[in-house]
Design a protein around this motif. Sequence first.
Motif, PDB file in Angstrom:
ATOM      1  N   LEU A 255       0.820  -1.213   0.000  1.00 29.87           N
ATOM      2  CA  LEU A 255       0.000   0.000   0.000  1.00 29.87           C
ATOM      3  C   LEU A 255       0.855   1.265   0.000  1.00 29.87           C
ATOM      4  CD1 LEU A 255      -2.795   1.355   0.177  1.00 29.87           C
ATOM      5  CD2 LEU A 255      -2.597   1.194   2.678  1.00 29.87           C
ATOM      6  N   GLY A 256       1.942   1.262   0.761  1.00 30.70           N
ATOM      7  CA  GLY A 256       2.793   2.449   0.821  1.00 30.70           C
ATOM      8  C   GLY A 256       3.361   2.821  -0.534  1.00 30.70           C
ATOM      9  N   SER A 257       3.891   1.845  -1.244  1.00 31.81           N
ATOM     10  CA  SER A 257       4.479   2.115  -2.559  1.00 31.81           C
ATOM     11  C   SER A 257       3.440   2.632  -3.542  1.00 31.81           C
ATOM     12  CB  SER A 257       5.123   0.840  -3.109  1.00 31.81           C
ATOM     13  OG  SER A 257       6.231   0.456  -2.331  1.00 31.81           O
TER      14      SER A 257
ATOM     15  N   THR B 284       9.733  -4.509   2.146  1.00 28.80           N
ATOM     16  CA  THR B 284       9.070  -3.965   0.953  1.00 28.80           C
ATOM     17  C   THR B 284       9.068  -2.441   0.986  1.00 28.80           C
ATOM     18  OG1 THR B 284       7.626  -5.889   0.676  1.00 28.80           O
ATOM     19  CG2 THR B 284       6.872  -3.820  -0.294  1.00 28.80           C
ATOM     20  N   MET B 285       8.699  -1.891   2.123  1.00 31.49           N
ATOM     21  CA  MET B 285       8.616  -0.435   2.241  1.00 31.49           C
ATOM     22  C   MET B 285       9.995   0.215   2.178  1.00 31.49           C
ATOM     23  SD  MET B 285       5.675  -0.329   5.184  1.00 31.49           S
ATOM     24  CE  MET B 285       3.943  -0.692   4.791  1.00 31.49           C
ATOM     25  N   LEU B 286      10.979  -0.403   2.800  1.00 30.69           N
ATOM     26  CA  LEU B 286      12.331   0.149   2.774  1.00 30.69           C
ATOM     27  C   LEU B 286      12.937   0.120   1.376  1.00 30.69           C
ATOM     28  CD1 LEU B 286      13.858  -1.346   6.046  1.00 30.69           C
ATOM     29  CD2 LEU B 286      13.341   1.056   5.616  1.00 30.69           C
TER      30      LEU B 286
ATOM     31  N   ALA C 105       5.135   5.312   5.898  1.00 31.34           N
ATOM     32  CA  ALA C 105       4.685   3.927   5.799  1.00 31.34           C
ATOM     33  C   ALA C 105       4.917   3.210   7.123  1.00 31.34           C
ATOM     34  CB  ALA C 105       5.419   3.208   4.674  1.00 31.34           C
ATOM     35  N   VAL C 106       3.915   2.458   7.548  1.00 25.41           N
ATOM     36  CA  VAL C 106       3.996   1.700   8.796  1.00 25.41           C
ATOM     37  C   VAL C 106       3.758   0.220   8.485  1.00 25.41           C
ATOM     38  CG1 VAL C 106       3.187   1.491  11.172  1.00 25.41           C
ATOM     39  CG2 VAL C 106       2.961   3.677   9.971  1.00 25.41           C
ATOM     40  N   PRO C 107       4.785  -0.610   8.536  1.00 26.89           N
ATOM     41  CA  PRO C 107       4.572  -2.049   8.370  1.00 26.89           C
ATOM     42  C   PRO C 107       3.945  -2.633   9.635  1.00 26.89           C
ATOM     43  CG  PRO C 107       6.866  -1.628   8.893  1.00 26.89           C
ATOM     44  CD  PRO C 107       6.208  -0.281   8.775  1.00 26.89           C
TER      45      PRO C 107
END
Length: 228
Positions: A157-159, A190-192, A171-173
């Motif tokens: 979702l963040g990307s 993924t977010m990093l 973004a919060v995993p």
Amino acid sequence: MQPYKDLGFAKLDLERTCRTGQAETIYCPGKNAEQLARIMHSFQESGTRVLGTKCSQEQFDFLCAASIPVKYCSVSKLLFSEWGSIPHLQGHIAVCTGGTADIPVAEEAAGTAEFFGVKTERYYDVGVAGLHRLLAKLDTIRQADVVIAVAGMEGALGSVLAGLIEAPLIAVPTSVGYGASFGGIAPLLTMLNSCAEGMSVVNIDNGFGAGVLACRILRIMERRSKDK
């Protein structure tokens, strides 16, 4: 006023608001109910607003029995002091989740931001498994000054959001997911490693950290606007 108050087992920071612009925060786990009550009572005496994170129902019940004026959200596990004036910051944030299982972390982010004086709008269950749900809300999400994307599983979702909006995105995993998500490691990586620019990442399940960062961004924006 002294820079801190020494309770023996804890040293309470009484100048955090002067340094950072935000009220004090207490991490509730690891403190017994009596210790938490002494901390909250001391902050009440000094007139210092305080937010408690990861608070248990038992801790909250003890504080109520001790006549300490606090509110509690059982979803976010946030504890809110009811003394002192509530600040107000210009602008607003949007908090989005991939699924309903991410809501507790999202509510920690939203509740934190609201405690620190930021208007918050919620867009829950808009994950990429049904992208039309996100696209249906995209125009209103784009109006936010800061966006927080909370997602577990693969954390996409963040990307996706970062590539669709102008505002900075946090973004919060979350630890939501099946075995191969490794308790949030998969969405964190993924977010990093996202190729979408304009996105920062906080730790797994750290809704509080996302809420604080969003507030600091808006506080700087407001200060720079007033300086012009």
